[in-house]
Every structure is written in structure tokens, then in C-alpha cells.
Design an enzyme around this catalytic site. Structure first.
Site, PDB file in Angstrom:
ATOM      1  N   GLY A  73      -3.882   8.450   7.094  1.00 36.52           N
ATOM      2  CA  GLY A  73      -5.186   8.449   6.447  1.00 36.52           C
ATOM      3  C   GLY A  73      -5.678   7.095   5.995  1.00 36.52           C
ATOM      4  CE1 TYR A  79      -6.290  14.666  -5.571  1.00 40.14           C
ATOM      5  CE2 TYR A  79      -8.470  15.194  -6.452  1.00 40.14           C
ATOM      6  CZ  TYR A  79      -7.645  14.397  -5.666  1.00 40.14           C
ATOM      7  OH  TYR A  79      -8.179  13.317  -4.996  1.00 40.14           O
ATOM      8  CB  ILE A 105      -0.907   0.042   1.249  1.00 43.01           C
ATOM      9  CG1 ILE A 105      -1.699  -1.255   1.388  1.00 43.01           C
ATOM     10  CG2 ILE A 105      -1.847   1.245   1.186  1.00 43.01           C
ATOM     11  CD1 ILE A 105      -2.350  -1.423   2.740  1.00 43.01           C
ATOM     12  CB  THR A 106       1.927   3.744  -2.487  1.00 43.20           C
ATOM     13  OG1 THR A 106       0.678   4.137  -3.081  1.00 43.20           O
ATOM     14  CG2 THR A 106       2.603   2.689  -3.369  1.00 43.20           C
ATOM     15  N   GLY A 107       1.775   5.078   0.447  1.00 44.50           N
ATOM     16  CA  GLY A 107       1.190   6.092   1.310  1.00 44.50           C
ATOM     17  C   GLY A 107       0.434   5.492   2.479  1.00 44.50           C
TER      18      GLY A 107
END
Length: 273
Positions: A14, A165, A8-10
Site C-alpha cells: 500500500g 480504529y 517507513i514502517t509497514g
């Protein structure tokens, strides 16, 4: 998820953090990715406290393509298979009033992190994913999408953080569709989703937004794509929460997707050679 290997990146904050702990508690070997060693170590400790197996920790700044490649190489040295890749790391609109930012590679920052990084990382990790087939790639995208101007994809002119974004997130969905087609029949599925609207995350707080959804809601929708047996053969789809979502019409345009592939590969080659 018992015995499966998940990147899982990041995953130090959160949604990524919530996913890492829940998947670890369900028995997955989680590869925790972040930029800060202490924060990553805390997530690994949370997974252990929840009864999960030992986690791997990998550190990389995904705004730099050389770091993306180094990360892929390091993961390849730690495992021979990857059952699930969740491209979760991303950056939002930015602080109100903030201007255009460039990565160390000279690329508009949102384009670099939200599109180029997951595109490159996924392709570098394909041998590990196909070795583990059936395997899944889940791209955490957004319902906020905006048409890409292929003459100015990185907003050199008239920069706006929200537009940057939204364009990068549409590019991420378009790349999802392309890779799903490319991998048809391989046993590797590729899907994208908008997990929930304005979750209570650092990204939303930085932009001055008011949370509408909880991180737990977003995690539930993402976990469905990661682990639901009913979706074992579902690929090339975009979900809004748990339902099929509406995508910007540009994503259905084969010429637009071809042009996106061209400029994406050119940008990566311009940095990495």
C-alpha cells in the site's frame, strides 16, 4: 532526499510501499520494514530497479511491544542517524462482523498497533533522529477520529472495530502534539496526516470499503511532509491531505492528553516492565 536515511514502517504494501520506492528512487537510503521477508525483499528490489541505493530490511511484528523494542535496537545497530521516520504501519476496522482481537501482549489489537507501537518506537529512536537534525517524524493517522473513553480505552465493553480504529488514530494525533511540544527547538519536527480517503489498499478492501482515492494521492500528501523545504520548521500539526485538517476537540484538551500519556506509559510498562 539524496543520502538521507528513512524508516517507513509497514513498507511492504500500500502507501508504505509506494513511499519506499519513490523515496529510494529519489536517493534516500530506505529502511524497509514489514513482517514478511519475501515481500520486504521485493520492495528492496523495486527500489534498486528504480535506481535507488541499497535498502536495509528489518522484520518485526509491531503488535508486540518486545518486537517494537527489538526493532529499535536493530535499527540502532545499522545506522547512527535517522533523517525521517514515517509511522505508517497500521490496521483498519477489520473484516465486517469480526470481533474484538487482542495482541500477544493482551492489548486490544488496534490500540496496540496504531497507537502504542508508533509511540514506543518513536521514543526509542529519538537519539537517532536528534543526531540527524533537522529530522522529521510523520505519523500516518486518519480523519476518522473518536473520543477516547479513559475508563475503557481498549473497548472491553461494547466493542466496535470502527470505534477502536478511530480512538487509536485520535490517540496517535494527540501523541503527535505532545512529542512536538517536547522536541521544540531540537530540530526534529513531528506532524500527523490523513493522507487520502479510502485509498485502494488492503486495509480498505478487508473492511469491504470502496476506494475513493488512489495510493498515489496519499503518497503525494505524505511526501510533502517528508521532504518539502517549506515545511522544514512546521511541527505539531495535523494535515488532511495537503491542508491543515480538523481534529477531534479532545486533542486540544491538555487534561485529556495528560491522561492519555499516563495510560499509554502504564500499558507499556505493564508489558515491558
Amino acid at each position: 532526499m539524496d543520502g538521507r536515511t528513512v524508516l517507513i514502517t509497514g513498507s511492504t504494501d500500500g502507501l508504505g510501499r509506494e513511499l519506499a520506492v519513490r523515496l529510494g528512487a529519489a536517493g534516500a537510503r530506505v529502511i524497509v520494514h514489514g513482517r514478511d521477508a519475501e515481500r520486504a525483499a521485493r520492495v528492496a528490489e523495486e527500489i534498486a530497479a528504480a535506481g535507488g541505493p541499497a535498502s536495509d530490511i528489518v522484520l518485526a511484528d509491531l503488535s508486540e511491544l518486545a518486537e517494537v523494542d527489538r526493532l529499535a535496537t536493530e535499527i540502532g545497530s545499522r545506522t547512527t542517524r535517522l533523517d525521517v521516520l514515517v509511522n505508517n504501519a497500521g490496521i483498519g476496522f477489520g473484516r465486517p462482523g469480526s470481533g474484538r482481537e487482542l495482541s500477544a501482549d493482551g492489548i486490544e489489537l488496534r490500540w496496540a498497533v496504531n497507537h502504542l507501537a508508533p509511540y514506543r518506537l518513536t521514543r526509542r529512536l529519538l537519539p537517532l533522529l536528534t543526531a540527524a537534525a533537522p529530522a522529521r517524524v510523520v505519523n500516518v493517522a486518519s480523519a476518522g477520529q473518536q473520543a477516547i473513553d479513559f475508563d475503557d480505552p481498549m473497548l472491553d465493553r461494547g466493542y466496535d472495530g470502527i470505534a477502536a480504529y478511530r480512538r487509536a488514530k485520535l490517540a496517535q494525533i494527540m501523541a503527535t502534539y505532545d512529542l512536538a511540544e517536547e522536541l521544540a527547538g531540537s530540530g526534529v519536527t513531528v506532524n500527523a496526516l490523513h493522507p487520502a480517503t479510502f485509498m485502494a489498499t488492503t486495509m480498505v478492501a478487508e473492511a469491504g470499503g470502496t476506494p475513493i482515492s488512489t495510493i498515489a494521492e496519499g503518497a503525494a500528501a505524505t511526501l510533502r511532509l517528508i521532504a518539502d523545504p517549506a515545511l522544514a520548521e512546521t511541527t505539531g500539526r495535523y494535515f488532511n491531505g495537503t491542508r491543515l485538517g480538523q481534529v477531534h476537540p479532545q486533542a486540544a484538551d491538555p487534561l485529556a492528553r495528560k491522561r492519555l500519556r499516563e495510560i499509554t506509559d502504564q500499558a507499556i510498562a505493564g508489558v515491558l516492565g
